[in-house]
Design an enzyme around this catalytic site. Sequence first.
Site, short mmCIF file in Angstrom:
data_model
loop_
_atom_site.label_atom_id
_atom_site.label_comp_id
_atom_site.label_asym_id
_atom_site.label_seq_id
_atom_site.Cartn_x
_atom_site.Cartn_y
_atom_site.Cartn_z
N ARG A 200 -18.25 44.54 100.79
CA ARG A 200 -19.15 44.09 99.72
C ARG A 200 -19.67 42.71 100.11
NH1 ARG A 200 -18.99 41.02 95.20
NH2 ARG A 200 -20.12 41.75 93.37
N LYS B 202 -16.90 33.76 99.36
CA LYS B 202 -15.89 33.41 98.36
C LYS B 202 -15.34 32.00 98.57
CE LYS B 202 -14.96 37.67 96.20
NZ LYS B 202 -14.15 38.86 95.97
C1 7PJ Z 1 -15.62 41.67 93.95
C2 7PJ Z 1 -16.22 42.58 93.08
C3 7PJ Z 1 -14.70 42.16 94.92
C4 7PJ Z 1 -15.11 44.36 94.03
C5 7PJ Z 1 -16.91 40.58 92.64
C6 7PJ Z 1 -17.85 37.63 94.04
C7 7PJ Z 1 -17.24 37.81 92.72
N1 7PJ Z 1 -15.97 43.91 93.12
N2 7PJ Z 1 -17.02 41.87 92.26
N3 7PJ Z 1 -14.47 43.51 94.92
N4 7PJ Z 1 -16.08 40.43 93.68
N5 7PJ Z 1 -14.82 45.66 94.10
O1 7PJ Z 1 -18.76 38.35 94.47
O2 7PJ Z 1 -17.41 36.67 94.70
O3 7PJ Z 1 -14.09 41.45 95.73
S1 7PJ Z 1 -17.75 39.30 91.84
#
Ligand code: 7PJ
Length: 280
Positions: free
Chosen positions: A260, A226
């Site tokens: 994630r 990020k």
């Molecule tokens: C997240 C997401 C997160 C959840 C993205 C990226 C942006 N879903 N989808 N949590 N981020 N639950 O991958 O930087 O932090 S998209």
Amino acid sequence: MKLTCGNRVLDLSRPRIMGVLNTTPDSFSDGGRYYREGELDLDVAVERARQMVAEGAAIIDIGGESTRPGAAAVTGEQEYRRVVPVVEAIARELDVIISVDTSTPEVMRAAAEAGAGLINDVRALQRPGALEAAAASGLPVCLMHMQGQPGTMQANPRYEDVVAEVSAFLLDRLQCCEEAGIPRQRVIFDPGYGFGKTDEHNLELLRRQDELAPADIPLLAGLSRKSMIGRLLGREVDERLPGSLALALLAAQRGARILRVHDVAATADVLALWQLVDRA
Ligand code: 7PJ
């Protein structure tokens, strides 16, 4: 702690890895990877998922909408075409829990039918029809906090107490879920790192992450690659692996049960060593 994800059970007695598979042509870190001459290449997407499973991912998160500030808006139909065939193909080919990163009720429904095991909604089921679609699927849901909307959320994020506000929002959404027929045993909380937050807000949320969720609700943390890592350390997207690993470990130590991430193998090594040190 265990989550029933369709016909599979996710054991959260240790932290588990969710591998990111973006089927957008324009995602910030891996956009366009699965496209050939403008068409989604299912074989390439399945092979990438297969690799992440081999590296230790318990969940594959499939998303067809880029939430990067400035990303092109996607219609429900485009999203459907980017996501549902990939869910079908992975469900057919691999033994893994499939998460669908969507806010669109039609995509939730079709993905559940195609074999998805988890609904991951960065808008916490606030779109009209989303609560109902998620409830009807019978699947667990990840509720994420975001201040504002993707296009403008980083313009001027403001909180009195970011931890209290994020926590209150998630508890409110939990109540909405329960009223819509989604029991709390099916709910995951996510502070939404980087979604309408300054670096200071993100750091405060991570520092006090254990205050965010009741003990029976698993927490998901998405910090991988990020932009806060970019700003805090002065790193481009392809230089953020060490920072991502450090934040993944810190999040796990502060109670995150699902991480994630984009870099599954490296994260699995970090978690394995942590387990060996602390869980002997
Ligand atoms: C997240 C997401 C997160 C959840 C993205 C990226 C942006 N879903 N989808 N949590 N981020 N639950 O991958 O930087 O932090 S998209």
